[in-house]
Design a protein around this motif. Structure first.
Motif, short mmCIF file in Angstrom:
data_model
loop_
_atom_site.label_atom_id
_atom_site.label_comp_id
_atom_site.label_asym_id
_atom_site.label_seq_id
_atom_site.Cartn_x
_atom_site.Cartn_y
_atom_site.Cartn_z
N LEU A 151 6.44 -9.92 8.04
CA LEU A 151 5.24 -9.94 7.21
C LEU A 151 5.30 -8.81 6.19
N PRO A 152 4.58 -8.96 5.07
CA PRO A 152 4.54 -7.87 4.09
C PRO A 152 3.87 -6.63 4.68
N ILE A 153 4.31 -5.48 4.22
CA ILE A 153 3.73 -4.21 4.67
C ILE A 153 2.66 -3.77 3.68
N ILE A 154 1.52 -3.34 4.22
CA ILE A 154 0.47 -2.77 3.37
C ILE A 154 0.32 -1.29 3.73
N THR A 155 0.22 -0.44 2.71
CA THR A 155 0.17 1.01 2.93
C THR A 155 -1.07 1.60 2.27
N PRO A 156 -2.15 1.81 3.02
CA PRO A 156 -3.31 2.51 2.46
C PRO A 156 -2.94 3.96 2.14
N ARG A 157 -3.74 4.60 1.31
CA ARG A 157 -3.45 5.97 0.94
C ARG A 157 -3.66 6.94 2.11
N SER A 158 -4.50 6.57 3.07
CA SER A 158 -4.77 7.44 4.21
C SER A 158 -4.25 6.79 5.49
N VAL A 159 -3.65 7.62 6.36
CA VAL A 159 -3.15 7.10 7.63
C VAL A 159 -4.29 6.88 8.63
N VAL A 160 -5.49 7.37 8.28
CA VAL A 160 -6.67 7.14 9.14
C VAL A 160 -7.54 6.05 8.53
N ALA A 161 -6.90 5.02 8.03
CA ALA A 161 -7.62 3.93 7.36
C ALA A 161 -8.11 2.88 8.33
N GLY A 167 -20.24 -1.82 17.99
CA GLY A 167 -20.64 -2.97 18.77
C GLY A 167 -19.50 -3.89 19.13
N SER A 168 -18.27 -3.44 18.89
CA SER A 168 -17.09 -4.26 19.19
C SER A 168 -15.99 -3.37 19.72
N SER A 169 -15.10 -3.97 20.50
CA SER A 169 -13.95 -3.21 21.02
C SER A 169 -12.76 -3.28 20.07
N MET A 170 -12.92 -3.95 18.94
CA MET A 170 -11.81 -4.16 18.03
C MET A 170 -11.71 -3.04 16.99
N THR A 171 -10.48 -2.85 16.52
CA THR A 171 -10.19 -1.86 15.48
C THR A 171 -9.97 -2.59 14.16
N ARG A 172 -10.46 -1.98 13.07
CA ARG A 172 -10.42 -2.67 11.77
C ARG A 172 -10.01 -1.71 10.66
N LEU A 173 -9.36 -2.25 9.65
CA LEU A 173 -9.02 -1.47 8.45
C LEU A 173 -10.27 -1.16 7.65
N ASP A 174 -10.25 -0.02 6.95
CA ASP A 174 -11.39 0.33 6.09
C ASP A 174 -11.35 -0.50 4.80
N ASN A 175 -12.25 -0.20 3.88
CA ASN A 175 -12.37 -1.00 2.65
C ASN A 175 -11.07 -1.02 1.84
N GLU A 176 -10.39 0.12 1.78
CA GLU A 176 -9.14 0.17 1.02
C GLU A 176 -8.07 -0.70 1.67
N GLY A 177 -8.01 -0.65 2.99
CA GLY A 177 -7.06 -1.49 3.70
C GLY A 177 -7.35 -2.97 3.51
N ARG A 178 -8.65 -3.31 3.51
CA ARG A 178 -9.03 -4.72 3.32
C ARG A 178 -8.78 -5.17 1.88
N GLN A 179 -8.82 -4.21 0.93
CA GLN A 179 -8.46 -4.54 -0.46
C GLN A 179 -7.00 -4.97 -0.53
N LEU A 180 -6.15 -4.29 0.22
CA LEU A 180 -4.74 -4.67 0.27
C LEU A 180 -4.54 -6.02 0.96
N ILE A 181 -5.33 -6.27 1.99
CA ILE A 181 -5.26 -7.57 2.68
C ILE A 181 -5.62 -8.69 1.71
N GLN A 182 -6.65 -8.47 0.89
CA GLN A 182 -7.05 -9.48 -0.08
C GLN A 182 -5.94 -9.74 -1.10
N ALA A 183 -5.19 -8.70 -1.43
CA ALA A 183 -4.05 -8.88 -2.34
C ALA A 183 -2.98 -9.77 -1.69
N VAL A 184 -2.71 -9.51 -0.42
CA VAL A 184 -1.74 -10.34 0.30
C VAL A 184 -2.21 -11.79 0.36
N MET A 185 -3.49 -12.00 0.65
CA MET A 185 -4.03 -13.36 0.74
C MET A 185 -4.02 -14.05 -0.62
#
Length: 267
Positions: A151-161, A167-185
């Motif tokens: 899969l393509p690699i996405i690299t946010p500017r912060s390693v704590v992204a 209310g969930s046990s899941m971990t999620r990317l922040d807004n910058e990380g999701r911006q990169l995901i939208q680029a991939v999509m």
């Protein structure tokens, strides 16, 4: 004479109207009685176990253990009423890390089919380690080596992204990380054949999306968001550069109607 005819026609019209109203009233009463009777019959049948779920079918999955999923679904749904909304059971299934959506298809009188839509990895987030993420930026607990994820690699500017969603046990990317995901999509939808030619998606100092191509290692600035015309410019440019030695250091497609090229001599 004319007056008598009108009076007779008026009486006939009123009589016909009363008759229609009476018939419509009978229809309404009949429908109400039929509804009450069918509801009572269904209630009695449900009490007697006729509409109790006795068979649970589950669709095949790729990342969720089918044995574990079958066992959990049987535990949740067997013995429940077919007439209930089953929302609590669906919500319980939705808490699983790979479950994106759950549908319950009833097959009366006592069979139900559970359709589970899985979260699928679309990129690897480079946050100190490579973590598989889905199209909504959720981190998936997958072994990338075991599943041979290419899969393509996405690299946010912060390693704590990444963060734990409230209310969930899941971990999620922040807004910058999701911006990169939208680029991939966007590449996945507009030009899926181009994705294997992209090594990495990153964000530069100006907050613009930048890709690094697989073959030449060329850095290309796409802009805040990936647009169709920029992908078309990229395809044309890669065709032009194929086989050439003088590969530029950077190409900027983020300016409207203008392509900025920075050669290696300029750096």
């Amino acid at each position: 004479m004319i007056s008598r005819k009108r009076s007779r026609a008026l009486r006939t019209y009123k009589s016909s109207k009363r008759s229609r109203s009476r018939r419509n009233g009978f229809k309404v009463v009949f429908l109400l009685l039929a509804t009450v009777c069918s509801g009572y019959a269904a209630y009695k049948l449900d009490i007697n176990g006729y509409f109790t779920i006795k068979k649970v079918d589950v669709n095949r999955t790729e990342f969720i253990s089918e044995t574990s999923l079958d066992s959990l679904c049987r535990c949740l749904f067997l013995g429940q009423s077919m007439l209930s909304d089953l929302e609590d059971e669906k919500n319980e299934l939705s808490r699983l890390a790979f479950v994106k959506n759950v549908r319950c298809l009833r097959r009366f009188p006592d069979r139900i089919r559970i359709q589970v839509e899985e979260r699928r990895p679309v990129a690897l987030a480079n946050v100190g380690e490579l973590l598989p993420v889905d199209s909504e930026g959720y981190v998936l607990p997958l072994d990338i080596n075991r599943h041979a994820l290419e899969l393509p690699i996405i690299t946010p500017r912060s390693v704590v992204a990444i963060y734990h969603e409230e209310g969930s046990s899941m971990t999620r990317l922040d807004n910058e990380g999701r911006q990169l995901i939208q680029a991939v999509m966007a590449f996945n939808v507009l030009a899926p054949e181009m994705l294997p030619r992209v090594s990495e998606f990153a964000i530069n100092e100006q907050g613009k999306i930048m890709i690094i191509t697989m073959e030449q290692g060329l850095r290309v600035v796409m802009g805040k968001w990936v647009k169709r015309k920029n992908i078309e410019y990229l395809q044309w440019m890669l065709e032009e550069l194929a086989g050439r030695r003088d590969i530029p250091e950077l190409v900027d497609l983020s300016f409207e109607g203008q392509i900025v090229v920075k050669s290696r001599k300029d750096s």
